[in-house]
Design an enzyme around this catalytic site. Structure first.
Site, PDB file in Angstrom:
ATOM      1  N   ASP A 129     -20.058  75.258   2.052  1.00 29.74           N
ATOM      2  CA  ASP A 129     -18.975  74.316   2.306  1.00 29.74           C
ATOM      3  C   ASP A 129     -17.605  74.729   1.773  1.00 29.74           C
ATOM      4  OD1 ASP A 129     -17.855  71.832   3.169  1.00 29.74           O
ATOM      5  OD2 ASP A 129     -18.112  71.031   1.157  1.00 29.74           O
ATOM      6  N   CYS A 185     -24.929  57.714  24.427  1.00 26.77           N
ATOM      7  CA  CYS A 185     -24.739  56.981  23.177  1.00 26.77           C
ATOM      8  C   CYS A 185     -23.320  57.168  22.641  1.00 26.77           C
ATOM      9  CB  CYS A 185     -25.744  57.441  22.123  1.00 26.77           C
ATOM     10  SG  CYS A 185     -25.601  56.580  20.541  1.00 26.77           S
TER      11      CYS A 185
END
Length: 342
Positions: A129, A185
């Site tokens: 990250d 969705c």
């Protein structure tokens, strides 16, 4: 068994729930997407997110010229369920200790195992990250999951997953991407209170609660403050409504390091009154320290204004008049205007 099979077996034995392998070839589409995103000004205050970093992050061989394979791992951080009631809300990923250390330690174990397995000291780099690598795109290409409309990686174990990568000079067997999408969705898009998900698969980070409460260093825009609710560090709304995160018995539990350190809600009034030393002591080893004391106190003041508890008035008045940070004083002054009289 093959080196790749042994590596995956070992990865699972030390706690990784997902593992896949892809090539270190450039992520050209990712660079194009990031460049367009930057051109739209969506990086906000995150000046470190720039074209030069995007180029480096999408070129693994510029990070390790000898690279032959890119190993991508995932670890669930799903632990307790959020507490009901009032208090400052914190994104799940920050409930426990800093994930960078936990993930990197195990990735280094993975690199050491690989060296032992092939009988030489392998050249490698680990990423979690905070380094210049597009881990989410690497995870998609390595078959760990697919990109959801909320821009998160959706995997067989949900999206509450920390990603890490091991770039290595060992040739490994490759995995294939998952051919899947969200279909019709749009629960995450409809649920986002600040309209940060302004279209499918696109995040206007400058409006995202996670950005506003963590990376943004100035005052939060007046029109966005009421929409933040009780969030003081990050936001999970677009993940909470995602069907991929529905509770199921087969969901693996996150590592012990990710278990809540002190519940899943924080005392808002205490956060406003916390001084620098108390902040350092309370959040040592926690991802929450990234917001800094002034950012967390600002967020808590805004949340108190949104909650509207008249009992918070004395705390907010003290902050509005005497906090050493103008950022906090201004947020407290705004919060006071939101409280009922009396």
């Amino acid at each position: 068994m093959s080196v790749t099979t042994d590596l995956k077996t070992f990865a699972r034995s030390i706690g990784f729930h997902l593992i896949g392998v892809t090539t270190p070839e450039p992520f050209e589409q990712a660079e194009l997407d990031i460049t367009r995103w930057l051109a739209g000004g969506h990086q906000g205050d995150m000046a470190w997110l720039n074209a030069a970093r995007a180029h480096l992050a999408t070129r693994p061989r510029e990070l390790l010229p000898e690279a032959r394979s890119l190993v991508v791992v995932g670890a669930s951080y799903r632990t307790a369920e959020p507490e009901a009631g009032s208090g400052g809300r914190v994104a799940r990923y920050a409930w426990g200790s800093d994930y960078h250390d936990a993930m990197k330690n195990r990735l280094r174990q993975l690199a050491a195992f690989l060296s032992q397995r092939v009988g030489r000291q392998v050249r490698s780099r680990v990423f979690v990250d905070d380094g210049p690598l597009v881990e989410r795109d690497a995870a998609m290409r390595a078959g760990l999951g697919f990109r959801g409309k909320n821009t998160n990686l959706l995997t067989p174990i949900g999206s509450y997953v920390f990603l890490g990568a091991l770039l290595t000079d060992v040739e490994l067997e490759l995995d294939q991407p998952v051919q899947k999408d969200c279909g019709t969705c749009r629960l995450c898009i409809d649920a986002c209170p600040t309209d940060a998900l302004d279209s499918a698969y696109h995040l206007a980070a400058e409006r995202c609660i996670a950005y506003l409460t963590i990376e943004h260093r100035g005052p939060i825009a007046d029109d966005l403050r009421p929409r933040i609710g009780e969030w003081v560090f990050g936001c999970d709304i677009c993940q909470e409504v995602c069907p991929y995160n529905a509770s199921r018995r087969d969901r693996p539990r996150g590592w012990q390091e990710f278990e809540p350190r002190a519940g899943t809600r924080l005392d808002l009034e205490a956060l406003v009154e916390m001084d620098e030393e108390e902040f350092r002591q309370t959040f040592r080893g926690s991802p929450i320290k990234r917001a800094k004391r002034r950012g967390l106190a600002r967020n808590a003041a805004v949340a108190l204004g949104n909650v509207g508890r008249v009992e918070a008035r004395p705390v907010l008045e003290r902050a509005a008049e005497g906090d050493p940070e103008p950022l906090v004083r201004e947020a407290a002054q705004w919060a006071l205007t939101r409280l009922p009289c009396g």
